[in-house]
Write an enzyme that holds these catalytic residues in place. Structure first.
Site, PDB file in Angstrom:
ATOM      1  N   THR A 144      -0.309 -27.225  14.058  1.00 46.38           N
ATOM      2  CA  THR A 144       0.968 -26.520  13.934  1.00 46.38           C
ATOM      3  C   THR A 144       0.717 -25.054  13.610  1.00 46.38           C
ATOM      4  O   THR A 144       1.332 -24.156  14.188  1.00 46.38           O
ATOM      5  CB  THR A 144       1.797 -27.151  12.793  1.00 46.38           C
ATOM      6  OG1 THR A 144       1.911 -28.541  13.046  1.00 46.38           O
ATOM      7  CG2 THR A 144       3.169 -26.532  12.694  1.00 46.38           C
ATOM      8  N   HIS A 547      -5.904   4.997  -4.804  1.00 49.52           N
ATOM      9  CA  HIS A 547      -4.649   5.732  -4.674  1.00 49.52           C
ATOM     10  C   HIS A 547      -4.647   6.478  -3.345  1.00 49.52           C
ATOM     11  O   HIS A 547      -5.675   7.012  -2.954  1.00 49.52           O
ATOM     12  CB  HIS A 547      -4.536   6.736  -5.831  1.00 49.52           C
ATOM     13  CG  HIS A 547      -3.322   7.603  -5.716  1.00 49.52           C
ATOM     14  ND1 HIS A 547      -2.059   7.133  -5.977  1.00 49.52           N
ATOM     15  CD2 HIS A 547      -3.187   8.904  -5.339  1.00 49.52           C
ATOM     16  CE1 HIS A 547      -1.190   8.121  -5.789  1.00 49.52           C
ATOM     17  NE2 HIS A 547      -1.854   9.203  -5.398  1.00 49.52           N
TER      18      HIS A 547
END
Ligand code: FAD
Length: 569
Positions: A144, A547
């Protein structure tokens, strides 16, 4: 007299065949029709059997050899049977076997039924540990997840995201004209991604010497499996069995369910055009993912949900964020609503009749997507013959923490156990089952199974939620941070949502987290590791986060838990 054994006259001389298995040795006495070789050709797997009785004089190939179809595979000292002399050769006839399945026998250490993320991962792990593995799949490798679930839905999610980005291109100073969606291209791309991944699994099966049989498996007893296909009937003698047969879409027993415009999730993945009006019955994870996909593609989407909110497994604040976002997107949500019947109007549209707060309500639709859960796939498996017990509610196979059923050499993993219906849970259960079979005892731990929901924004969750902690009487502290204060989210123009990290007040350990926001489904991995490793919020704050990244929301929420003031960046 000396009789040659060849593959047969249905193949061209130069067709290649692979010798999969040799079942007889030189000197063995054989009877008429005994199987001597199992081979594979471009026409599929097949058997080469004897058309005489006698003694094997020579075997001219080895297992794994690839040879031409006219190669003499063996020689038998025997008498030509009258039947065989009537045919042009005394060889195995492929087409004869298409009419009457060939009967074969095989042996393995572990036979796995089902080739989804539970079954194929278990197969590879067991093969790497040295076991002889047979994997049986009745449809497509990947199950699936790869063919009708995780992967195809996420390719559609990506198409929807690209289209949404085009729609708001001006906001970013970019201009696009005549933008539109072509469903046939969307579906074609989805099919290509799926095919590439399925091909990858086929390669892994070959590389790890896993015998894959295409057919429907039935358990005869705890050491015997029968596999049937149009060409073969194979009896497998096996030391262990792993059942990994997955699940199928659940069906509602209401009037009108058989209407041609009522579809399930597999049908929704191949719609050739976007329905103008789509009603989704069921606002769980699958239903909501489709709601956002088709709303992006331009459908008017309505979701009818029985419970008082959609995505009921999430904490209330996450549901609320999702609700805000769905409404903004134009998705109509009908909660605490019970569908009564689906009727067909004169113009072929469907009319969905439901009851909400005691009132009869009706919505018209071109398609109705039923998304009311999944049912473990146990049809025709022969569980009763092997004496395998089901769970208390008779849904799913009962297993212990080692993934073992009540029959000691039979294990069950994945959706068929009805414990957690997620691909990565199925794979991990597969590893646990194999380890236990291979003498490496271990238990399945369900406390740290992450989940990823591909709504807009995405949702990632792991461990205990606030709701569950309260119910279990655990005193918690919650650290939060909004995406609106995250630099990368603002750059991306996707600053909705928040993160919350839940710590146990008495142990100081992180025990849960939920993220609704940009990249949430990827970000949840860091918190999954934190919980699994028994980390505190300090450990996260002592870790440098790059960052500008969305991962900084985790750092900031952890900072708020250690009493430091978060700093937006
Ligand atoms: P399956 O993947 O169902 O595989 C079982 C296989 O067994 C099937 O291929 C079947 O043909 C075969 N089989 C059954 N009976 C027999 C038999 N008798 N003989 C031989 N073969 C047999 N999960 C996630 O983690 N993330 C997602 O984003 C996600 N999205 C989803 C979206 C949709 C629309 C759906 C429907 C599901 C989604 N899931 C997702 C759930 C995920 O697909 C399942 O949890 C996962 O596939 C279960 O793996 P499994 O190996 O247990 O079973």
């Amino acid at each position: 007299m000396n009789i040659e054994v060849k593959v047969g006259n249905s193949l061209n001389k130069n067709d290649e065949i692979k010798i999969i298995k040799i079942l007889k040795n030189v000197g063995d006495s054989i009877r008429l029709n005994d199987v001597i070789f199992e081979v594979e050709s471009g026409k599929g797997a097949s058997a080469v059997n004897s058309k005489t009785k006698g003694t094997i004089e020579s075997i001219n190939v080895k297992e794994g050899d690839t040879v031409n179809a006219d190669k003499v595979l063996a020689q038998i000292n025997g008498e030509q049977s009258p039947k065989a002399t009537n045919t042009s050769t005394n060889n195995f006839n492929y087409f004869q076997n298409l009419i009457k399945p060939v009967k074969l026998q095989m042996e393995s250490d572990i036979t796995i039924i089902g080739g989804g993320p539970g079954g194929y991962v278990a197969a590879i792990h067991a093969a790497k540990l040295g076991a002889k593995i047979i994997l049986i799949e009745k449809e497509k490798l990947g199950g699936t997840c790869l063919n009708w679930g995780c992967i195809p839905t996420k390719t559609l999610v990506r198409s929807a995201q690209v289209f949404d980005t085009l729609k708001k291109a001006e906001e970013f100073g970019c201009y696009a004209e005549n933008i539109g969606i072509r469903m046939e291209k969307v579906i074609d791309r989805k099919d290509k991604v799926v095919a590439q991944l399925v091909q990858g699994i086929k390669y892994l099966m070959d590389k790890n010497n896993i015998k894959v049989i295409n057919g429907v498996a039935e358990i005869v007893d705890n050491e015997t499996i029968l596999v049937k296909s149009s060409t073969q009937q194979i009896t497998i003698k096996t030391k262990n069995i792993i059942i990994a047969t997955g699940s199928k879409s659940a069906v509602l027993s209401i009037n009108g369910i058989e209407n041609k415009n009522v579809i399930n999730s597999s049908d929704a993945l191949s719609l050739k055009e976007v329905p103008k009006k789509l009603v989704i019955v069921g606002g769980g994870v699958i239903g909501m993912e489709f709601a956002y996909i088709f709303a992006s593609f331009g459908a008017q989407v309505s979701v009818v949900e029985f419970m008082d909110q959609c995505l009921i497994s999430c904490d209330d604040d996450i549901c609320e964020e999702n609700k805000k976002s769905a409404i903004k997107k134009g998705i109509k949500l009908y909660n605490t609503a019970k569908v009564e019947e689906i009727c067909e109007a004169e113009d072929n549209e469907c009319i969905v009749h439901f009851i909400q707060e005691g009132k009869d309500k009706y919505i018209t639709a071109n398609k109705v997507l039923l998304s009311v859960g999944r049912t473990p796939y146990i049809d025709g498996l022969g569980l009763e013959k092997a004496g395998i017990e089901l769970n208390q509610n008779k849904k799913g196979i009962k297993v212990n923490s080692k993934m073992q059923t009540n029959v000691s050499n039979i294990y069950a993993i994945g959706d068929v156990t009805n414990i957690i219906l997620l691909a990565h849970a199925a794979s991990h259960q597969g590893i646990v089952a194999v380890n236990n079979i291979m003498g490496r005892p271990c238990d399945m731990d369900y406390t740290v199974v992450p989940s990823a929901i591909f709504t807009e924004p995405e949702i990632g969750m792991v461990g205990i939620g606030e709701k569950a902690a309260k119910l279990q009487g655990i005193e918690v502290e919650v650290g939060r941070f909004p995406f609106s204060a995250n630099g990368k989210a603002l750059c991306y123009g996707e600053s909705n949502g928040f993160i919350k990290i839940i710590k146990n007040k008495s142990t100081e350990r992180i025990i849960g987290a939920s993220i609704v926001g940009l990249h949430a489904t990827d970000l949840i991995a860091e918190l999954t590791l934190a919980i699994k490793s028994n980390l505190t919020a300090e450990a996260i704050t002592e870790t440098i986060h790059a960052h500008p990244t969305t991962a900084e929301v985790i750092y900031e929420a952890a900072l708020s838990l250690v009493g430091e003031i978060g700093r937006a960046r």
